[in-house]
Enzyme design. Structure first.
Site, PDB file in Angstrom:
ATOM      1  N   SER A 261       0.932  -1.261  -0.094  1.00 22.26           N
ATOM      2  CA  SER A 261       0.076  -0.151  -0.127  1.00 22.26           C
ATOM      3  C   SER A 261       0.856   1.285  -0.082  1.00 22.26           C
ATOM      4  CB  SER A 261      -0.977   0.035   1.218  1.00 22.26           C
ATOM      5  OG  SER A 261      -0.324   0.050   2.527  1.00 22.26           O
TER       6      SER A 261
ATOM      7  N   HIS B 265      -5.130  -4.745   0.833  1.00 22.02           N
ATOM      8  CA  HIS B 265      -5.339  -3.784   0.106  1.00 22.02           C
ATOM      9  C   HIS B 265      -5.641  -4.288  -1.318  1.00 22.02           C
ATOM     10  CE1 HIS B 265      -3.797  -0.349   2.394  1.00 22.02           C
ATOM     11  NE2 HIS B 265      -3.116  -1.472   2.986  1.00 22.02           N
TER      12      HIS B 265
ATOM     13  N   LYS C  98     -11.414  -1.949   4.637  1.00 23.92           N
ATOM     14  CA  LYS C  98     -10.899  -1.199   3.400  1.00 23.92           C
ATOM     15  C   LYS C  98     -11.857  -1.324   2.270  1.00 23.92           C
ATOM     16  CE  LYS C  98      -6.229  -1.316   4.743  1.00 23.92           C
ATOM     17  NZ  LYS C  98      -6.297  -1.872   6.086  1.00 23.92           N
TER      18      LYS C  98
ATOM     19  N   THR D 179     -13.176 -10.259  22.529  1.00 23.91           N
ATOM     20  CA  THR D 179     -14.635 -10.323  22.336  1.00 23.91           C
ATOM     21  C   THR D 179     -14.750 -10.053  20.571  1.00 23.91           C
ATOM     22  OG1 THR D 179     -15.277  -8.925  24.211  1.00 23.91           O
ATOM     23  CG2 THR D 179     -16.567  -8.848  22.433  1.00 23.91           C
TER      24      THR D 179
END
Length: 403
Positions: free
Chosen positions: A189, A217, A248, A278
């Protein structure tokens, strides 16, 4: 005073002196006006155009994801209420994992709370599973991948970025009977380049190594269904573990891996970063599920992304604005100095209403500082005109002479 406080102050002073001190810019996303955001400062609000969002396709503001989240929230509330073992598994979690496995042509998938956690937890678990692991890591891999490798007993070998000859030399020198793993990304990226996935798989097969591919990406954008570069290149079936993100191109939140059933079940059963965290809220799982299903068939949205990226690259070239080479949807504008990069970013924001993230060391090597631009389907020609003119103004006479 405890010496740690002194260390903190000295380190921060050094970071400021080098122009690397990070200042967050509070931006309020606008569903109706994306990629226009609201910037609040000193009691005043201004609309700015954001050019650095990782919401590549604008799915974070899509009615598809919004309506799915609202419906799930009304049915199940907000929080998951626990780990996956402790009431934290819903029908949306299970359906999303099945959808992601199908997207990558794998037997199973596993959700994590972020892409960072999926990389760190999975790699750490693999590399502590057997004695004598050797891991081969591209020098420009994500920090989360590096974090997963460090602290394990595995012998780590760093190969030069996308350098197949160097990788093969390291593989050849490693013990033939040692368990081996090659860890790399598809789209890098910060450098906007793409790994030769098929050729790396060739080496993995030749030297008996597993492959771990970070597609964060690329998922949602590349390939006939948005399965990433590995799908585009027809090699997903040759990659042992594909890691991706929902935060993304899919516009939501969370990370995941997709692999053979026994591999996924092993990580599910042994990775502390999964077991003791969690789980994703049901509203997020539901939104992500809707997004993945939609993006797989929304070919026009994905095509528009790449058209916008190529158009911006061309316009920057015509204006003489220095770019780093890019074969992906990411457009890096070369600056080359941390303090100047930060100053240019602030000037674009304050004077022109344009937000472009400055990328400085240690994210990129010193001397390669840059602005990272991510044009998307909703960036118009008029927005590009404004961006190019603003860059010409702030970069100065050198650009004007080159144009």
């Amino acid at each position: 005073m405890h010496p740690f406080y002194t260390h903190c102050r000295q380190t921060l002073d050094e970071i400021r002196a080098q122009g690397r001190y990070r200042i967050f810019t509070p931006l309020r996303k606008s569903v109706e006006r994306f990629p226009r955001y609201l910037w609040e400062q000193n009691g005043k609000t201004r609309e700015v155009v954001v050019w650095s969002s990782n919401d590549y396709l604008g799915m974070g503001v899509s009615p598809v994801t919004l309506e799915a989240a609202v419906e799930a929230g009304r049915m199940a509330g907000i929080g998951a209420g626990g780990t996956r073992n402790i009431s934290g598994t819903s029908p949306w979690h299970e359906a999303l994992e099945a959808e992601l496995a199908a997207l990558h042509g794998k037997e199973a998938a596993l959700l994590f709370t972020s892409g960072y956690v999926s990389n760190q937890a999975t790699l750490a678990t693999i590399l502590t599973s057997l004695p004598g692991w050797h891991v081969f890591s591209d020098e420009k891999n994500h920090a989360s991948m590096i974090a997963g490798m460090r602290g394990t007993p595995a012998k780590r070998h760093i190969f030069r970025h996308n350098d197949l000859e160097h990788l093969e030399s390291l593989l050849r020198a490693a013990p033939a009977d040692a368990p081996k793993l090659i860890a790399f990304e598809s789209v890098y990226s910060m450098d906007a380049d793409i790994a030769p996935i098929g050729a790396i798989c060739d080496l993995a097969e030749r030297y008996g190594a597993m492959t771990y591919l970070d597609e964060v990406h690329a998922v949602g954008m590349y390939g006939p269904n948005g399965g990433g570069v590995s799908e585009r290149d027809g090699v997903a079936h040759r990659v042992d573990i594909i890691e991706g993100t929902l935060a993304k191109a899919f516009g939501t939140h969370g990370g995941y891996i997709a692999a053979a059933q026994e591999v996924v079940d092993f990580i599910r059963s042994c990775a502390s970063g999964f077991i003791f965290t969690t789980s994703l809220p049901p509203v997020i799982a539901a939104a992500a599920l809707a997004s993945v299903r939609h993006v797989k068939t929304d070919h026009a949205r994905r095509a528009r992304l790449f058209e916008r990226a190529e158009t911006l690259k061309r316009r920057l070239r015509e204006a003489g604005i220095p770019q780093l080479p890019s074969v992906s949807h990411i457009v890096p504008v070369h600056i080359g100095d941390a303090a100047r990069c930060f100053a240019i970013s602030r000037q674009l924001l304050e004077e022109f209403g344009i937000y472009a993230t400055p990328i400085n060391y240690p994210t990129v090597p010193q001397g390669t500082e840059r602005l990272r631009l991510t044009p998307g389907p909703f960036h118009t020609d008029a927005m590009m005109d404004e961006l190019v003119e603003a860059l010409r103004a702030v970069l100065g006479s050198a650009v004007a002479k080159a144009a």
